[in-house]
Write a protein that holds these residues in place. Structure first.
Motif, PDB file in Angstrom:
ATOM      1  N   GLY A 166       0.634  -1.372   0.016  1.00  0.00           N
ATOM      2  CA  GLY A 166       0.007  -0.089  -0.066  1.00  0.00           C
ATOM      3  C   GLY A 166       0.913   1.201  -0.305  1.00  0.00           C
ATOM      4  O   GLY A 166       0.368   2.346  -0.131  1.00  0.00           O
ATOM      5  N   ILE A 167       2.329   1.311  -0.103  1.00  0.00           N
ATOM      6  CA  ILE A 167       2.870   2.548   0.059  1.00  0.00           C
ATOM      7  C   ILE A 167       3.151   2.933  -1.279  1.00  0.00           C
ATOM      8  O   ILE A 167       3.669   4.280  -1.572  1.00  0.00           O
ATOM      9  N   LEU A 168       3.035   2.140  -2.357  1.00  0.00           N
ATOM     10  CA  LEU A 168       3.315   2.951  -3.584  1.00  0.00           C
ATOM     11  C   LEU A 168       2.809   4.177  -3.911  1.00  0.00           C
ATOM     12  O   LEU A 168       3.585   5.267  -4.542  1.00  0.00           O
ATOM     13  N   PRO A 169       1.418   4.612  -3.905  1.00  0.00           N
ATOM     14  CA  PRO A 169       0.953   5.757  -4.241  1.00  0.00           C
ATOM     15  C   PRO A 169       1.264   6.780  -3.034  1.00  0.00           C
ATOM     16  O   PRO A 169       0.806   8.028  -3.088  1.00  0.00           O
ATOM     17  N   ARG A 170       1.895   6.714  -1.960  1.00  0.00           N
ATOM     18  CA  ARG A 170       2.171   7.355  -0.863  1.00  0.00           C
ATOM     19  C   ARG A 170       3.382   8.334  -1.010  1.00  0.00           C
ATOM     20  O   ARG A 170       4.494   7.719  -1.219  1.00  0.00           O
ATOM     21  N   GLY A 171       3.337   9.630  -0.681  1.00  0.00           N
ATOM     22  CA  GLY A 171       4.484  10.422  -0.868  1.00  0.00           C
ATOM     23  C   GLY A 171       5.247  10.491   0.423  1.00  0.00           C
ATOM     24  O   GLY A 171       4.942   9.355   1.121  1.00  0.00           O
ATOM     25  N   GLY A 172       6.363  10.881   0.648  1.00  0.00           N
ATOM     26  CA  GLY A 172       7.282  10.763   1.690  1.00  0.00           C
ATOM     27  C   GLY A 172       8.079   9.557   1.705  1.00  0.00           C
ATOM     28  O   GLY A 172       8.285   8.925   0.519  1.00  0.00           O
ATOM     29  N   THR A 173       8.579   9.260   3.114  1.00  0.00           N
ATOM     30  CA  THR A 173       9.227   7.844   2.889  1.00  0.00           C
ATOM     31  C   THR A 173       8.994   7.128   4.230  1.00  0.00           C
ATOM     32  O   THR A 173       8.888   7.892   5.341  1.00  0.00           O
ATOM     33  N   ILE A 174       8.717   5.869   4.044  1.00  0.00           N
ATOM     34  CA  ILE A 174       8.091   5.118   5.457  1.00  0.00           C
ATOM     35  C   ILE A 174       9.442   4.938   6.171  1.00  0.00           C
ATOM     36  O   ILE A 174       9.318   4.588   7.462  1.00  0.00           O
ATOM     37  N   LEU A 175      10.585   5.114   5.869  1.00  0.00           N
ATOM     38  CA  LEU A 175      11.955   5.171   6.529  1.00  0.00           C
ATOM     39  C   LEU A 175      12.400   6.348   7.210  1.00  0.00           C
ATOM     40  O   LEU A 175      13.216   6.383   8.115  1.00  0.00           O
TER      41      LEU A 175
END
Lengths: 342, 342, 342, 342
Positions: A59-68
């Protein structure tokens, strides 16, 4: 094989797509394990890690920013930084590191690989598109799209009031965002850092546009400067906290244009809106493919390599080559676009 | 110098940007006159022209469609067609012709140049991105963006009801739009014309996605076919007017998936929405530069040349080379993307 | 019947939709003629007109701005202004005037009707949504949509760097845009002109948000002020031209937050982008219906009436009632939204 | 107080915003606990629950779909359904239930409250906007926005080829989406279920639009029917699985128009794209406020009440009143919009 991943520097739409590409292919095709490092080089420096597996990248493909998370931490500037990074990588049993970042972040990766034997692979990231050795970097297309949509909107308000509208976009050292969004948005003047501008020429273009019964849009990169370099500095002033307040070039331009042409002018500074939010389809494609090819470089043990776009192909180049010099706008290209000025 | 301009074939966001680039540079830098031809080759065939100057191209950059109109008329299929085209060009004192179109439209230009001495320059146009000799064609990025946004939206409705959602996108002979939008939209299955699909494999991916507690999105190019070619045809039927009604592959897939997996499936057919409306910033940039370089080719008398994108450069190639064969998706690239299936 | 139409004040998405609605219904159903006046009240004052018929309004529905132009000219402040307006209306044989504008523009219409017998009908226009007597004004929904999209984008960049992001939106006297976009964008603090804010409370919300491991977004209307009214003024300074430069409240807030919480903060000022470009579907619907009902009011000879939205109905109210006082945000509504602060 | 929450029926952008509003206010202001029920009435029927607290609702505001899942399960149609629901609510110590859904889902809530003493409060949800007692329902504005953007895009492709473009939108029993998006998109014909259409009149409008040198756009609700009701049915046919295949009204219209006017026509069926993805700012505002007011109704013990929008206020009405009859398009409103046909 255990692979660490980190993202450094300013954020950029597409970072999560890179991470997802790396993990999906690394786990499914090569059976690798992953360690996520928090906040760029601060992660390995302080051994701050986060779980990184298939569920973590769903689910992170369309999300901006960085999960890290990200930071500008530089281990070479920290007490015993290199030693601590190496110890922490060893403690986590990390065999290879994928470093996603711009000039500074990648520069650290190159030095760690060349001088200290760290197994690093680089993925280029700059919203300004100013890294050599790659046709485009992800995030740039998204930023250009946002700026273009803003310029589209400014046209109608400019026309209705017959005012000059100045739109300041990102680009401290390179004018790519200004050039692309200015052309795509139908701007009448585009000013970039690579070409110090002549304020008289700017006013001449503004006046000529009004003569054709249209209102001018001026797109200016934040790093653009007038030929007479002192001029913008004069607009400096101290704010109530005693800090120097350097008025942005956009605001400065609007005032100069008002003073010299007698026409009303307004400024919009897009700011961080350009670097946030969901990546464009182009950037998702590019970032994902960068991720897929970065994990291939790890599999090949191609340490010190960086993935890059050439035409429609993803290739590998030495990190050092990519960070050696800034990719700036060629004068010939600026001249080509200049046919639309005025 | 008097230059004719025509746009042929299906419409495509960016056509107006090309026309504007041609006219702005042609008039301002080279002092040329222009003649707009209406509706592709029908214009020169029937001497149907429209005024084309700087005021005519103002404000058209962000507008989809083409101010010149389009058609699929082919002068080689009209009685005395070639003779009439040549006479009409002469009557308008047109020295050179810029032809913006796809395989068919450009094919006419190539033959007229090679066999009949017409002074033509080509600009490639295909929303499907399937022309050889150019990295990308304008319109493609816009279509991919629209399809990706639609797929983004389908995810939430799929998840809420744990249904399969099939999204049929354009691409009769090449799967570029499906591949790019499917990857960018995080599809779980992508089917393209170049790779006949195995319906059992599709259902296996669908089932595996449900097992991970997510709902699958299937992106399918309109020209994709199952390996056993007869299967889709069985779904044919006569409508009330006695016409054969070939159910689209999207609808067919949804039914097969329902039947074989027992899960509910729904289809969305994006259709013409993908080819209309304002072009993306990328397409405006590319189309404008194609226009600027096409008029340079006219100035150089480079008849039979077509402008093309290679990396970030605009180059010239023989029209014939570009139209010789379709640019389809490389099996290796399809496999690369396949890591995200299921 | 001959009807004049003018648009005054700041531009607003939907103005063209109103004009189109008026003309389409006026010509087709009532057989009226129209005169377009240029640049608000400057048109009738200087007898500056433009053709206004069905062809003139084709294609303008989705376009921002106003085809009639706008200005802040006030005939009551011009030498012999009222007399000239009346003479010019007579010279054009204009029987009725539809005035589309905000408080000032409509105020002139009300006085001309009440005191000088001009046949005027009003259409309310304010992007700030601060006119009494109507539930909503067109342009507001578009502005809220643009601001919300910007706030959506700021979230990811805030999270990636754990920074405070301050977004300054329009609203000099009323906080509707800040309230709606702040709520829709998931802001953690919303500051409006109606409720002077306590900077310590703002910093407490910011800190509490960080404690939950999220980065705060602060949405502030340009007209919001701190409780201790002197504070922002201290940030004034003279620029190089000797003009007072009042730093915007957004920039001021960012500095205060940095100083008091020790967290990095950045500001985005959306500016004119909020009032330009294509209107939202909601605004096109509302503006079109305002146009249709305004021409009905003309047909009914309902001079001095203004169209207004009540629920889903278009009603008529006296212009004077609508412009008597500003519609500001009710404290109870602000408190309702406050549950999301911090 | 322990409150259960469920979402039933077709999904709708804004459902998550309602849930977030309920939980944020319920926890922070009233100190309530929450139980999320999965998949509408299936949740309480099968005691299938999910954790619902402040962390669970973080970040869900801009996301389409529903974190609780949805279904069309009806406890009155399940063996011992009512008894099981009551037992399961008791087992979870749930004191009150907030039911978010359309006619069917709310109908169950009303009966359970009236006949079985369940403590339920309703929140209306229908993307079609066809619930009485509320001016608007959330999701509708998003759907209209998506349809309008699609229609905007279809205009340019229609013009370039001088074709008829038919756009089929949602609306089985009420034409609100067709009416609003058709008006906002500048359609030349709008067909709604409430007003059986005369195909000859449709063709007359199409022809009249071509006569003005423009290409017509026909927007049709999926539930629209021709006056002679048999006509569409004739287009039925059996597919290869022996199912009846009812061609959509959009496809049927395109064929009829082609046959009767001799002009080319194409159809786009937007489908599920209209109900997925991020909600518009308007819908986020409305849905959030519905959530805040629903929890207030729980606090007040106002069982059997449903929240509703009246103008800009949120009010309470009996659920039964809202579900008693469908809110359809008033003939007078349809006629008002009809001025733009042809």
């Amino acid at each position: 094989m255990r692979v660490g991943v980190l993202t450094g520097g300013g954020d950029c739409p597409g970072l999560n797509a890179v991470i997802r590409g790396i993990v999906r292919k690394g786990v499914q095709e090569y059976g690798y394990d992953f360690v996520g490092y928090r906040d760029g080089w601060r992660g390995p420096l302080e051994n701050d890690t986060v779980r990184l597996d298939i569920p973590a990248v769903r689910g992170i493909l369309p999300r901006g920013g960085t999960i890290l998370g990200s930071s500008r931490t530089n281990p070479f500037q920290a007490e015993g930084g290199v030693r601590r990074v190496k110890e922490n990588l060893a403690a986590q049993e990390v065999d290879a590191l994928i470093v996603i970042g711009g000039e500074d972040t990648l520069g650290v990766a190159a030095r760690l690989t060349d001088e200290y034997g760290v197994h690093a692979v680089g993925v280029p990231k700059t919203i300004d598109n100013d890294l050599s050795a790659t046709d485009y970097t992800f995030g740039f297309d998204t930023a250009v799209g946002i700026a273009t949509e803003a310029i589209d909107r400014l046209h109608t308000t400019a026309e209705s009031h017959m005012r000059v509208l100045v739109c300041e976009v990102m680009g401290r050292h390179a004018g790519w965002i200004a050039l692309h969004s200015g052309l795509a948005g139908g701007a009448n003047v585009i000013l970039i850092p690579e070409q110090p501008f002549d304020i008289d020429q700017v006013c001449a273009w503004v006046t000529s546009r009004f003569r054709a019964s249209y209102a001018p849009i001026v797109v200016v990169a934040e790093g653009a400067v007038p030929r007479d370099g002192d001029m913008v500095l004069k607009d400096e002033s101290l704010d109530s906290f005693g800090h120097v307040r350097l008025s942005g070039v956009g605001e400065w331009l609007a005032k100069q244009i008002e003073k010299r042409t007698g026409k009303e002018a307004r400024t919009t500074v897009l700011g961080h809106v350009q670097r946030g939010g969901t990546p464009s389809a182009f950037d998702r494609w590019l970032a994902t493919r960068f991720g897929l090819h970065a994990i291939d470089a790890v599999r090949d043990g191609d340490w010190g390599a960086m993935v890059a776009l050439r035409g429609t192909e993803i290739v590998r180049v030495p990190i050092a080559e990519a960070t050696a010099r800034l990719k700036t706008v060629d004068p010939a290209l600026y001249e080509e676009v200049g046919v639309f000025f005025g």
